[in-house]
Design a protein around this motif. Structure first.
Motif, PDB file in Angstrom:
ATOM      1  N   LYS A  57      26.034 -31.595-113.095  1.00  0.00           N
ATOM      2  CA  LYS A  57      26.280 -32.789-112.303  1.00  0.00           C
ATOM      3  C   LYS A  57      25.149 -32.898-111.283  1.00  0.00           C
ATOM      4  N   ALA A  58      24.644 -34.092-111.053  1.00  0.00           N
ATOM      5  CA  ALA A  58      23.457 -34.269-110.215  1.00  0.00           C
ATOM      6  C   ALA A  58      23.641 -33.677-108.826  1.00  0.00           C
ATOM      7  N   SER A  59      24.786 -33.903-108.219  1.00  0.00           N
ATOM      8  CA  SER A  59      25.032 -33.355-106.876  1.00  0.00           C
ATOM      9  C   SER A  59      25.063 -31.836-106.900  1.00  0.00           C
ATOM     10  N   ALA A  60      25.570 -31.260-107.981  1.00  0.00           N
ATOM     11  CA  ALA A  60      25.594 -29.794-108.114  1.00  0.00           C
ATOM     12  C   ALA A  60      24.180 -29.254-108.289  1.00  0.00           C
ATOM     13  N   ALA A  61      23.337 -29.992-109.007  1.00  0.00           N
ATOM     14  CA  ALA A  61      21.940 -29.572-109.199  1.00  0.00           C
ATOM     15  C   ALA A  61      21.203 -29.565-107.869  1.00  0.00           C
ATOM     16  N   LEU A  62      21.438 -30.590-107.058  1.00  0.00           N
ATOM     17  CA  LEU A  62      20.814 -30.651-105.741  1.00  0.00           C
ATOM     18  C   LEU A  62      21.273 -29.497-104.869  1.00  0.00           C
ATOM     19  N   THR A  63      22.554 -29.217-104.876  1.00  0.00           N
ATOM     20  CA  THR A  63      23.094 -28.107-104.077  1.00  0.00           C
ATOM     21  C   THR A  63      22.474 -26.780-104.492  1.00  0.00           C
ATOM     22  N   LEU A  64      22.299 -26.594-105.784  1.00  0.00           N
ATOM     23  CA  LEU A  64      21.715 -25.350-106.270  1.00  0.00           C
ATOM     24  C   LEU A  64      20.258 -25.225-105.836  1.00  0.00           C
ATOM     25  N   MET A  65      19.532 -26.332-105.883  1.00  0.00           N
ATOM     26  CA  MET A  65      18.127 -26.288-105.472  1.00  0.00           C
ATOM     27  C   MET A  65      17.974 -26.006-103.989  1.00  0.00           C
ATOM     28  N   LEU A  66      18.978 -26.389-103.212  1.00  0.00           N
ATOM     29  CA  LEU A  66      18.936 -26.146-101.775  1.00  0.00           C
ATOM     30  C   LEU A  66      19.381 -24.733-101.412  1.00  0.00           C
ATOM     31  N   ASP A  67      19.888 -23.998-102.385  1.00  0.00           N
ATOM     32  CA  ASP A  67      20.289 -22.605-102.171  1.00  0.00           C
ATOM     33  C   ASP A  67      19.052 -21.700-102.265  1.00  0.00           C
ATOM     34  N   PRO A  68      18.689 -21.005-101.186  1.00  0.00           N
ATOM     35  CA  PRO A  68      17.483 -20.157-101.199  1.00  0.00           C
ATOM     36  C   PRO A  68      17.484 -19.125-102.324  1.00  0.00           C
ATOM     37  N   HIS A  69      18.662 -18.711-102.756  1.00  0.00           N
ATOM     38  CA  HIS A  69      18.733 -17.681-103.794  1.00  0.00           C
ATOM     39  C   HIS A  69      18.326 -18.206-105.176  1.00  0.00           C
ATOM     40  N   SER A  70      18.300 -19.518-105.339  1.00  0.00           N
ATOM     41  CA  SER A  70      17.923 -20.074-106.639  1.00  0.00           C
ATOM     42  C   SER A  70      16.412 -20.155-106.802  1.00  0.00           C
ATOM     43  N   ARG A  71      15.696 -19.958-105.717  1.00  0.00           N
ATOM     44  CA  ARG A  71      14.246 -20.100-105.752  1.00  0.00           C
ATOM     45  C   ARG A  71      13.588 -18.833-106.267  1.00  0.00           C
TER      46      ARG A  71
END
Length: 397
Positions: free
Chosen positions: A134-148
């Motif tokens: 879901k687009a909002s979930a993708a944005l939230t994940l990208m904003l999570d420092p651990h996903s970087r």
């Protein structure tokens, strides 16, 4: 095409209604069989009205589908790495996510980003994402420092290739020896032919020194030593083109490689503001024919040789005569005329720009006049000696 089809459907629904109104008076004059026909007309009217209602509902539903952004449900599955490049807009990032099948549509991600102020804090780099989110979930994940995916390293101006490889190895966990092996073929890494000639016809150092542009890099995951060095050399090429380095130094009747050598010396000899003046002294010594043996006579080239041979650099006052005049040192500028065989550091934009057009002067000497690193200049050796005495009083060694 969908909008055209909707328009046509609405036109077809309208035509029967006009025909019924036009014929109504003629039917009203017929008395016979009125009740049956009235019931039939009423029944047909119900069907028509029901059909129209259904058509309106379907039409509205289709229109809503045209203007709403297709989106996945849920948090997605699997893994995929997505890169966000510096300077990209939300639409650019959204297109990348759609191409990678992270989101169903770029529009859905853009809409999610508009609704979330945190999207402005999205940083360039690589992100571990999932497919069909879901687009909002993708944005939230990208904003999570651990996903970087963090493979970041900053290369400062003036590092040698050895210092550079050490920092790269620490950041990427790629063995130091892999970088040494990859650097044996600079051309394969992107160093162009223009850097392989010298106008002074001297021997040219074959290595990668000078081409490892100082900047902050964020390397992709699973990259190898060759890939890392290609990225760095590409950044060097981009900077050279951006500032017009090659064309500018050729107007000075100097080969790009010789100018790169000069900039590498200026990089380690002085502050950014003093680098143009330092380059002018180097050019005056080598190209004017007015300085003894056309030798640079700078200690930084001697120290460079000591560093790359594992002996370590020294203050100028501690350098031995045997080190200053070592005949086996190809970077000996006290006895060998001209610029040394290659760069002695990896210069940044300031030093590169300094080599492109230093201000004209009659100076043949320079030195650090204080512990802050400010540079002073002299035309004669006598003037230089006075400056040297002042520098020592200021604590310079």
């Amino acid at each position: 095409m969908q909008m055209d089809e909707l328009d046509l459907a609405w036109e077809e629904e309208e035509r029967p209604r006009h025909r019924r109104r036009a014929s109504a008076p003629a039917r009203s004059k017929k008395k016979k069989g009125r009740g049956g026909r009235t019931f039939l007309a009423f029944f047909l009217s119900l069907l028509v009205v029901g059909g129209l209602a259904f058509g309106v509902y379907a039409g509205i539903d289709r229109i809503k589908g045209l203007f709403s952004a297709p989106d996945y449900d849920g948090g997605g599955t699997g893994e995929v790495v997505v890169e966000v490049i510096s300077g990209q807009l939300a639409a650019d990032i959204a297109n990348t996510l759609q191409e990678k099948d992270v989101v169903k549509s770029a529009k859905a991600f853009v809409e999610a980003a508009k609704k979330d102020e945190r999207s402005k804090k999205l940083q360039p780099g690589f992100y571990n994402m999932r497919k069909q989110m879901k687009a909002s979930a993708a944005l939230t994940l990208m904003l999570d420092p651990h996903s970087r995916v963090v493979n970041k390293v900053t290369l400062a101006e003036g590092l040698t290739w050895q210092d550079t490889f050490k920092k790269l190895s620490e950041a990427t966990k790629i063995p130091y020896e892999d970088f040494e092996a990859a650097a044996k073929d600079p051309k394969a890494l992107g160093v162009g032919d223009v850097w392989y000639t010298r106008k002074d016809k001297k021997e040219r150092a074959p290595g990668i020194e000078g081409f490892l542009f100082p900047a902050t890099y964020d390397f992709p995951p699973n990259v190898d030593a060759v890939g890392v060095l290609k990225i760095i050399v590409q950044r060097f090429n981009q900077e050279i083109e951006k500032i017009g380095f090659i064309d500018a130094v050729q107007l000075l009747n100097i080969s790009p490689f010789e100018a790169l050598v000069a900039s590498s010396i200026a990089q380690v000899e002085g502050l950014d503001k003093d680098q143009p003046g330092i380059v002018r002294v180097l050019y005056n010594r080598v190209y004017s024919g007015k300085f003894p043996c056309n030798c640079l006579q700078v200690d930084s080239t001697v120290n460079y040789y000591l560093r790359i041979t594992g002996k370590g650099a020294k203050p100028s006052t501690e350098l031995l005569q045997s080190e200053l005049h070592n005949k086996n040192n190809p970077y000996n500028t006290h006895d060998n005329p001209g610029l040394p065989i290659g760069p002695i550091s990896n210069p940044g934009t300031s030093a590169l720009t300094a080599a492109m057009g230093p201000p004209k002067s009659d100076y043949f000497y320079f030195l650090a006049i204080d512990t802050a690193g400010n540079t002073a200049y002299a035309k004669t050796y006598a003037e230089f000696q006075k400056l040297w005495d002042q520098a020592q009083k200021n604590g310079v060694k």
